[in-house]
Design a protein around this motif. Structure first.
Motif, PDB file in Angstrom:
ATOM      1  N   ALA A 133       0.825  -1.217   0.000  1.00  0.00           N
ATOM      2  CA  ALA A 133       0.000   0.000   0.000  1.00  0.00           C
ATOM      3  C   ALA A 133       0.856   1.264   0.000  1.00  0.00           C
ATOM      4  CB  ALA A 133      -0.945  -0.014   1.194  1.00  0.00           C
ATOM      5  N   ALA A 134       1.948   1.254   0.733  1.00  0.00           N
ATOM      6  CA  ALA A 134       2.800   2.454   0.806  1.00  0.00           C
ATOM      7  C   ALA A 134       3.414   2.759  -0.558  1.00  0.00           C
ATOM      8  CB  ALA A 134       3.905   2.245   1.844  1.00  0.00           C
ATOM      9  N   ARG A 135       3.901   1.711  -1.218  1.00  0.00           N
ATOM     10  CA  ARG A 135       4.505   1.882  -2.547  1.00  0.00           C
ATOM     11  C   ARG A 135       3.459   2.330  -3.567  1.00  0.00           C
ATOM     12  NH1 ARG A 135       7.263   3.986  -5.914  1.00  0.00           N
ATOM     13  NH2 ARG A 135       7.594   2.909  -7.874  1.00  0.00           N
ATOM     14  N   ARG A 136       2.240   1.805  -3.401  1.00  0.00           N
ATOM     15  CA  ARG A 136       1.161   2.185  -4.314  1.00  0.00           C
ATOM     16  C   ARG A 136       0.860   3.685  -4.199  1.00  0.00           C
ATOM     17  NH1 ARG A 136      -1.878  -2.400  -3.368  1.00  0.00           N
ATOM     18  NH2 ARG A 136      -3.170  -1.269  -1.880  1.00  0.00           N
ATOM     19  N   ARG A 137       0.828   4.162  -2.949  1.00  0.00           N
ATOM     20  CA  ARG A 137       0.592   5.605  -2.741  1.00  0.00           C
ATOM     21  C   ARG A 137       1.684   6.432  -3.412  1.00  0.00           C
ATOM     22  NH1 ARG A 137      -1.560   4.207   2.136  1.00  0.00           N
ATOM     23  NH2 ARG A 137       0.443   4.292   3.207  1.00  0.00           N
ATOM     24  N   GLU A 138       2.899   5.983  -3.248  1.00  0.00           N
ATOM     25  CA  GLU A 138       4.040   6.654  -3.864  1.00  0.00           C
ATOM     26  C   GLU A 138       3.914   6.670  -5.387  1.00  0.00           C
ATOM     27  OE1 GLU A 138       7.687   5.417  -1.297  1.00  0.00           O
ATOM     28  OE2 GLU A 138       8.098   4.855  -3.381  1.00  0.00           O
ATOM     29  N   ARG A 139       3.523   5.522  -5.919  1.00  0.00           N
ATOM     30  CA  ARG A 139       3.412   5.350  -7.366  1.00  0.00           C
ATOM     31  C   ARG A 139       2.315   6.244  -7.947  1.00  0.00           C
ATOM     32  NH1 ARG A 139       5.657   5.094 -11.965  1.00  0.00           N
ATOM     33  NH2 ARG A 139       4.642   3.764 -13.498  1.00  0.00           N
ATOM     34  N   VAL A 140       1.174   6.363  -7.234  1.00  0.00           N
ATOM     35  CA  VAL A 140       0.092   7.248  -7.688  1.00  0.00           C
ATOM     36  C   VAL A 140       0.605   8.682  -7.749  1.00  0.00           C
ATOM     37  CG1 VAL A 140      -2.151   8.258  -7.053  1.00  0.00           C
ATOM     38  CG2 VAL A 140      -1.820   5.770  -6.956  1.00  0.00           C
ATOM     39  N   ALA A 141       1.370   9.099  -6.741  1.00  0.00           N
ATOM     40  CA  ALA A 141       1.938  10.454  -6.735  1.00  0.00           C
ATOM     41  C   ALA A 141       2.897  10.641  -7.912  1.00  0.00           C
ATOM     42  CB  ALA A 141       2.650  10.718  -5.413  1.00  0.00           C
ATOM     43  N   GLU A 142       3.714   9.634  -8.175  1.00  0.00           N
ATOM     44  CA  GLU A 142       4.645   9.692  -9.314  1.00  0.00           C
ATOM     45  C   GLU A 142       3.900   9.843 -10.637  1.00  0.00           C
ATOM     46  OE1 GLU A 142       7.912   6.516  -7.565  1.00  0.00           O
ATOM     47  OE2 GLU A 142       6.957   6.054  -9.487  1.00  0.00           O
ATOM     48  N   LEU A 143       2.818   9.056 -10.778  1.00  0.00           N
ATOM     49  CA  LEU A 143       2.045   9.097 -12.025  1.00  0.00           C
ATOM     50  C   LEU A 143       1.424  10.465 -12.229  1.00  0.00           C
ATOM     51  CD1 LEU A 143       0.391   5.561 -11.806  1.00  0.00           C
ATOM     52  CD2 LEU A 143       1.931   6.324 -13.633  1.00  0.00           C
ATOM     53  N   LEU A 144       0.887  11.047 -11.156  1.00  0.00           N
ATOM     54  CA  LEU A 144       0.290  12.383 -11.267  1.00  0.00           C
ATOM     55  C   LEU A 144       1.343  13.414 -11.655  1.00  0.00           C
ATOM     56  CD1 LEU A 144      -2.243  12.305  -8.287  1.00  0.00           C
ATOM     57  CD2 LEU A 144      -2.802  12.510 -10.715  1.00  0.00           C
ATOM     58  N   GLU A 145       2.516  13.307 -11.067  1.00  0.00           N
ATOM     59  CA  GLU A 145       3.586  14.252 -11.409  1.00  0.00           C
ATOM     60  C   GLU A 145       4.020  14.095 -12.867  1.00  0.00           C
ATOM     61  OE1 GLU A 145       6.607  13.898  -8.404  1.00  0.00           O
ATOM     62  OE2 GLU A 145       5.484  15.255  -7.079  1.00  0.00           O
ATOM     63  N   LEU A 146       4.068  12.842 -13.299  1.00  0.00           N
ATOM     64  CA  LEU A 146       4.465  12.551 -14.676  1.00  0.00           C
ATOM     65  C   LEU A 146       3.561  13.248 -15.687  1.00  0.00           C
ATOM     66  CD1 LEU A 146       6.576  10.682 -16.043  1.00  0.00           C
ATOM     67  CD2 LEU A 146       4.864   8.872 -15.998  1.00  0.00           C
TER      68      LEU A 146
END
Ligand SMILES: Nc1ncnc2c1ncn2[C@@H]1O[C@H](COP(=O)(O)OP(=O)(O)OP(=O)(O)O)[C@@H](O)[C@H]1O
Ligand SMILES: [Mg+2]
Length: 267
Positions: A133-146
């Motif tokens: 779950a923690a990595r998923r949250r990080e990944r969602v933030a990365e995708l939005l920034e991308l």
């Protein structure tokens, strides 16, 4: 030679059409319409293939067939080395992951009841079940920034965004699966011109950054010419001309392409 991310061979899609009796027509019942008639194409890794053609020429049917959302009547479709058209209905998850789609209407393609976080974490849960779950949250933030959006937006719902922002979210969702090819069916047609340019430059930036390939469908020749390495001109289900956009637009070989170009209003 490197294996293309997508290869399509002699693809045929037909629809049954009911004939309406008009006057003294001798024919009645149904006829078969070939919406896609023997189309072959290839897209290399990180490349953009554009498809142009008038309304009804079969562009969306072709893209739906490639996505396996539409049954085909003949031909073969390969994602990399794998013939996906050999699979009956539902493809294995790892194949579905490789090719994703961005649709024309960003108001209809995002579930209004899901937050942006849910929209983006769902494909992560499906395709990367081992991700915590923690990595998923990080990944969602990365995708939005991308895609040029603030990670603070993730608790909001689609209706709180403009059309251009929604299209950015749809692009982020396609990227969530680490797709190799994104099929974009008229991705900017519903947006106003200044927003169109922003989305096109975002797609170009992502292509450079991640090496993703695009199948880019549009009726706007200028938009396709701007983003595509190669352009195919489609007419009544067939590819009538192909080449690099500069060449096709400056020296069209086929009468239909010349008509299409003549229909573009001069500025
Ligand atoms: N589900 C369907 N059943 C019957 N006919 C269909 C179906 N989907 C598409 N067609 C027909 O197939 C042809 C190609 O349609 P398609 O939507 O692929 O065109 P298009 O090039 O995407 O057009 P547009 O630029 O308007 O989006 C059209 O004649 C259309 O009426
Ligand atoms: Mg269409």
């Amino acid at each position: 030679m490197e294996t293309p991310v997508l290869r399509v061979e002699n693809l045929v899609v037909e629809f049954e059409r009911r004939l309406t009796r008009k006057g003294f027509s001798l024919r009645s019942g149904t006829e078969r319409l070939r919406a896609v008639n023997g189309v072959s194409l290839e897209i290399g890794r990180g490349k953009t293939l554009g498809i142009v053609g008038e309304s009804g020429c079969g562009k969306s049917t072709l893209s739906r067939a490639i996505m396996r959302l539409q049954a085909i009547d003949a031909g073969r479709i390969f994602y990399g080395d794998t013939e996906v058209s050999a699979y009956p209905a539902k493809m294995p998850r790892d194949l579905r992951r490789k090719v994703q789609m961005v649709f024309q209407n960003p108001y209809a393609s995002l579930n209004p009841r899901q937050t942006i976080y849910n929209i983006l974490s769902e494909p992560l849960e499906i395709h990367f079940p081992q991700m915590n779950a923690a990595r998923r949250r990080e990944r969602v933030a990365e995708l939005l920034e991308l895609v040029g959006l603030s990670p603070d937006f993730s608790a909001r719902f689609p209706h709180e965004f403009s059309g251009g922002q929604r299209q950015r979210i749809a692009i982020a969702r396609a990227l969530a699966t680490e797709a190799e090819l994104i099929v974009c069916d008229e991705p900017v047609s519903a947006l106003d011109v200044s927003v169109q340019a922003q989305i096109i430059s975002l797609l170009k930036k992502i292509r450079e950054q991640l090496g993703v390939a695009y199948l880019f469908i549009a009726h706007d020749l200028a938009v396709v010419g701007d983003i595509a390495d190669e352009v195919l001109v489609m007419h009544r289900g067939e590819i009538v001309e192909r080449g690099c956009p500069d060449t096709v637009y400056s020296q069209p070989q086929h009468a239909y392409t010349r008509n299409l170009l003549a229909a573009v209003p001069a500025i």
